[in-house]
Design a protein around this motif. Structure first.
Motif, mmCIF file in Angstrom:
data_model
loop_
_atom_site.group_PDB
_atom_site.id
_atom_site.type_symbol
_atom_site.label_atom_id
_atom_site.label_comp_id
_atom_site.label_asym_id
_atom_site.label_seq_id
_atom_site.Cartn_x
_atom_site.Cartn_y
_atom_site.Cartn_z
ATOM 1 N N GLU A 311 0.826 -1.210 0.000
ATOM 2 C CA GLU A 311 0.000 0.000 0.000
ATOM 3 C C GLU A 311 0.863 1.264 0.000
ATOM 4 O OE1 GLU A 311 -3.500 2.136 2.714
ATOM 5 O OE2 GLU A 311 -2.662 0.179 3.290
ATOM 6 N N SER A 314 2.640 1.746 -3.288
ATOM 7 C CA SER A 314 1.718 2.279 -4.292
ATOM 8 C C SER A 314 1.526 3.782 -4.110
ATOM 9 C CB SER A 314 0.381 1.554 -4.212
ATOM 10 O OG SER A 314 -0.550 2.097 -5.101
ATOM 11 N N ASP A 315 1.389 4.221 -2.854
ATOM 12 C CA ASP A 315 1.235 5.660 -2.582
ATOM 13 C C ASP A 315 2.483 6.439 -2.999
ATOM 14 O OD1 ASP A 315 -1.266 5.215 -1.570
ATOM 15 O OD2 ASP A 315 -0.638 5.180 0.529
#
Length: 662
Positions: A311, A314-315
Motif C-alpha cells: 500500500e 503504491s502511494d
C-alpha cells in the motif's frame, strides 16, 4: 543525726488514718468507689437518668454545620476560577498580548546585547501558556499551517517583530537551538507548543533555515528516531519551510525524510508530506523540476519502494507520477536527452501485461510524455533500437495495449515511421537460425499497431460530400456554358426533359425567381418606411440607454478614481511590508523591470529599423515600389467600383423582369 544517717526534713500529708496519700491513689479510690447500680435498684436506674441525657453527637455537629456554612459563604463570595483551556486555540486566545509585549520590552532593556535571551524568554512564556497535550505531533487532521494559523494577529505581530529585531543571523541560530530544545523538552515531558509556533514563524519567514544545517538536523533526528513522538515533531519542523518554498521542501524531504521512510512509525508521514508538497505547489509557475532532479527521484523511489508495504509503495509511486507531471508540464519541447536516459532506466527485459509493475509503468508513461511533447524523440528512439531492443518492445506493447488513450497524444505519422523501422530491424534479426522470442512478439505488436493506424483512418464524408456537390455544380455550369447558356439544349437539360422533370424544374425555378424579385421590390419600397417608424418608436428607449451608459461610465470613472487613490495610499504600506520580509526585493524587481523594458525597447527599435531597411531595399523596389503599388491599387479600386455599379444596374433590370412573371 544520732543514728549517723541523713534524714529528710519536710511536711508529710497524712490521711485521717495518718497514712500519706498521693493523687493517683485518690483517683483510684474515686474510681473504686461505690457504683450507682450497687445503691439504686436496677429498675429505677432509667428513671434516675431521665432529663439528664446529653446528646454528645449533636453539639459537635452544630459546630461542624456552623463551620460548613461559613466556608460556603466564603466560597460564594469568591469569583469562580477560570477553567484551563483544553485546546491550543483556546490557550492562544487566552494569552494577554499586553503581557507578552511587556515581557519582550523588559528583556530588550535588561539584555540589550543578547537577542537570544529575549527569544528564549518568549519561548518559555509561550510554553507556559500553552500546556496542552498533543496526541498527533504532525497535526495531520488540521491544515498545513496549524497551529500558526490560529495564532491571534496581535500576538503573531509581536512575535514576528521580536524575531525581526533579533536579526537574521540570530534568528537562524535560535532556529537550531529551538529544534534541540524541542527534542530535549519533549524527552522531559514538558510543553513544547511555544517552540512549535516559533519554529513555524521562522520557517515561514526564512524557509532556507530548514535546510541550512542538514548534517546537524540529520544527527538530531537520528538521536531521537527511536522515540516516534519526538522524531515526528522534528520532521514536522523540518518540513515547515516547504509550505512556501518548493525547492526547500523537496530538499528537506530527500535529505531528512526519505532516509527513514523504511521505519514503520515514519513511513506514512514521509509519503503524506511529499503528497501535500506536490499538491500545494503543482499549480504554481515557480515550481520547477530539472532533468537531474527527475532522474534522481526515479532512482530514490526505485531504491526504497521494495522495502515498503504494498500500500505504501503504491502511494509513493503515485507521488512519483505527480512529480514527473510537474517536470513535463514545464520542460518545454526539448526532451531527447530525457527520453534517452529514461529508456535506459527500464529493465533490460520484455515487460508485458502484469509484468509491468507500477514503477516501470511510470517510466513508460514518461517516455510517452516525451514522444508527445517532442516529436524529435522518435528519431532518438530509432537510434536506440539496437541497444534497447527489449525496452523498446515494452514501450510498443504499452502503446498497443493502451491504443485508445495513447493514440490521441502521439503524432501518428512519426509513430508509423518508427514502428515500421523497428519491424524491419526485427525482420533482419529473425533471418538467423536462432529466433529471439522477444523479437517475434515485438514484430507481431508492430504489425498490430500498423493495422490499427490503417483501420482508424476514417473516410472524410463531410469533405467528400462538399467536393461532390461542387463538382456536380461545376459540370452542370460547364454543360450549360457549351451551348451558350441555353439550359434546355444542354445535356443536363435534355436528360431532365427525357425524365419529364425539365418543365417542372423550369416552372419551379421561374416561380422562385419571380417571388424573390417581388419580395426584393417590396423591401426596397417599404423598408425605409418601417425603418423610420421603428426609429421613432425606439428613440426614447435608445435615449434612455444612452443616459444609462453615461451614468455607468461616470460611476466607473468614480470607482476608478477611488481605486486609484486607495492604491496610491496603500502602495507605500505594501512596499514597506515587502521590504520588511524580503529586503531589497522591490529594488531588484524595479531594476529587472527597467532593464527588461530597456532591452525590449532597444531590440524592438533595432528590429524595426532592420525590417524597414530590408523592405525598402529588398522588397518594395521595381514593380513593387510604393508609387507603382499605389497606382495599381487605385486602378483596381476604380475598376472594382465600375464593375459593382454595372452589376447593380444589371441586377435591378433582372429583378424588374422576373417580377413581371406570373
Amino acid at each position: 543525726m544520732s543514728s549517723g544517717q541523713w534524714e529528710v526534713v519536710g511536711k508529710s500529708k497524712k490521711s485521717q488514718n495518718g497514712k500519706v496519700k498521693n493523687k493517683e491513689e485518690d483517683k483510684k479510690s474515686f474510681k473504686n468507689g461505690p457504683k450507682l447500680e450497687d445503691i439504686v435498684p436496677h429498675s429505677q436506674i432509667k428513671s434516675f437518668y431521665a432529663g439528664m441525657e446529653i446528646d454528645d453527637e449533636k453539639k459537635p455537629q452544630k459546630k461542624k454545620d456552623g463551620k460548613s456554612k461559613k466556608s460556603q459563604d466564603k466560597k460564594s463570595s469568591e469569583p469562580p476560577k477560570p477553567k484551563p483551556p483544553k485546546t491550543i486555540e483556546g490557550a492562544l486566545e487566552a494569552i494577554d498580548p499586553i503581557e507578552l509585549a511587556n515581557i519582550i520590552a523588559t528583556n530588550k532593556v535588561r539584555f540589550s546585547n543578547a537577542p537570544l535571551v529575549w527569544l528564549k524568554e518568549v519561548a518559555s512564556f509561550l510554553n507556559s501558556k500553552t500546556q496542552i497535550d498533543v496526541d498527533d505531533p504532525t497535526f495531520s487532521n488540521y491544515s498545513s499551517s496549524y497551529p500558526l494559523s490560529v495564532l491571534p494577529s496581535e500576538i503573531r505581530n509581536s512575535l514576528e517583530g521580536v524575531l525581526q529585531d533579533a536579526g537574521k543571523a540570530n534568528a537562524q541560530l535560535f532556529f537550531d537551538v529551538t529544534l534541540t530544545a524541542l527534542a530535549n523538552d519533549m524527552s522531559r515531558g514538558q510543553s513544547v507548543n511555544g517552540h512549535r509556533i516559533l519554529l513555524q514563524i521562522l520557517a515561514n519567514d526564512y524557509p532556507e533555515f530548514c535546510v541550512a544545517s542538514i548534517q546537524k538536523s540529520a544527527s538530531l533526528r537520528n538521536s531521537y528516531q527511536n522515540r516516534p513522538p519526538i522524531g515526528l515533531s522534528l520532521l514536522w519542523a523540518f518540513g515547515q519551510g516547504g509550505l512556501n518554498n518548493f525547492a526547500v521542501g523537496l530538499k528537506a524531504w530527500q535529505e531528512l525524510f526519505l532516509p527513514i521512510i523504511e521505519l514503520k512509525n515514519y513511513s506514512k508521514f514521509v509519503i503524506v508530506y511529499l503528497s501535500k508538497l506536490l499538491d500545494e505547489h503543482a499549480s504554481m509557475d515557480s515550481t520547477k523540476v530539472s532533468q537531474e532532479q527527475l532522474l534522481a527521484m526515479f532512482d530514490l523511489v526505485n531504491n526504497k519502494r521494495n522495502s515498503l508495504s504494498k500500500e505504501l509503495s503504491s502511494d509513493l509511486i503515485k507521488q512519483l507520477t505527480k512529480y514527473k507531471d510537474i517536470y513535463f508540464n514545464r520542460s518545454g519541447n526539448k526532451l531527447q536527452v530525457t527520453f534517452n536516459q529514461i529508456m535506459k532506466k527500464l529493465p533490460n527485459q520484455f515487460l508485458i501485461g502484469p509484468a509491468l509493475d507500477p514503477y516501470n509503468r511510470v517510466l513508460v508513461e514518461s517516455l510517452i510524455d516525451c514522444l508527445q511533447r517532442d516529436d524529435a524523440c522518435n528519431a532518438t528512439w530509432r537510434q536506440l533500437f539496437q541497444k534497447c531492443t527489449k525496452q523498446s518492445a515494452t514501450l510498443l506493447d504499452y502503446i498497443n495495449s493502451h491504443w485508445a488513450e495513447v493514440s490521441k497524444r502521439l503524432k501518428l505519422k512519426s509513430l508509423k515511421k518508427t514502428v515500421a523501422e523497428f519491424k524491419e530491424v526485427g525482420a533482419d534479426a529473425l533471418k538467423g537460425k536462432k529466433k529471439d522470442e522477444t523479437v517475434v512478439k515485438a514484430n507481431k505488436i508492430c504489425q498490430d499497431i500498423l493495422d490499427r493506424m490503417a483501420s482508424t483512418r476514417r473516410f472524410p464524408w463531410l469533405w467528400a460530400s462538399f467536393f461532390l456537390l461542387l463538382s456536380i455544380v461545376g459540370l452542370v455550369a460547364y454543360d450549360v456554358y457549351t451551348v451558350n447558356g441555353n439550359f434546355p439544349k444542354s445535356a443536363t437539360g435534355k436528360l431532365m426533359n427525357d425524365l419529364g422533370l425539365l418543365e417542372h424544374s423550369q416552372r419551379a425555378w421561374q416561380k422562385t425567381l419571380s417571388s424573390s424579385a417581388r419580395g426584393y421590390l417590396w423591401l426596397e419600397t417599404n423598408a425605409p418606411i418601417y425603418y423610420t417608424q421603428t426609429v421613432e418608436v425606439c428613440k426614447p428607449y435608445v435615449q434612455l440607454s444612452k443616459e444609462l451608459i453615461v451614468v455607468g461610465v461616470k460611476k466607473t470613472g468614480v470607482l476608478y478614481e477611488n481605486v486609484k487613490v486607495y492604491v496610491i495610499e496603500k502602495t507605500p504600506v505594501v512596499v514597506e511590508t515587502i521590504e520588511q520580509y524580503a529586503p531589497g526585493l522591490v529594488d531588484k524587481v524595479q531594476g529587472y523591470a527597467s532593464n527588461g523594458y530597456e532591452a525590449v525597447k532597444k531590440f524592438s527599435s533595432d528590429y524595426y529599423q532592420l525590417t524597414a531597411e530590408y523592405l525598402q531595399t529588398k522588397v518594395f523596389v521595381g514593380e513593387w515600389a510604393p508609387e507603382i503599388l499605389q497606382n495599381k491599387t487605385q486602378i483596381a479600386l476604380n475598376a472594382t467600383r465600375t464593375h459593382v455599379s454595372t452589376y447593380f444596374h444589371w441586377f435591378r433590370e433582372q429583378v424588374h423582369i422576373y417580377s413581371k412573371i406570373p
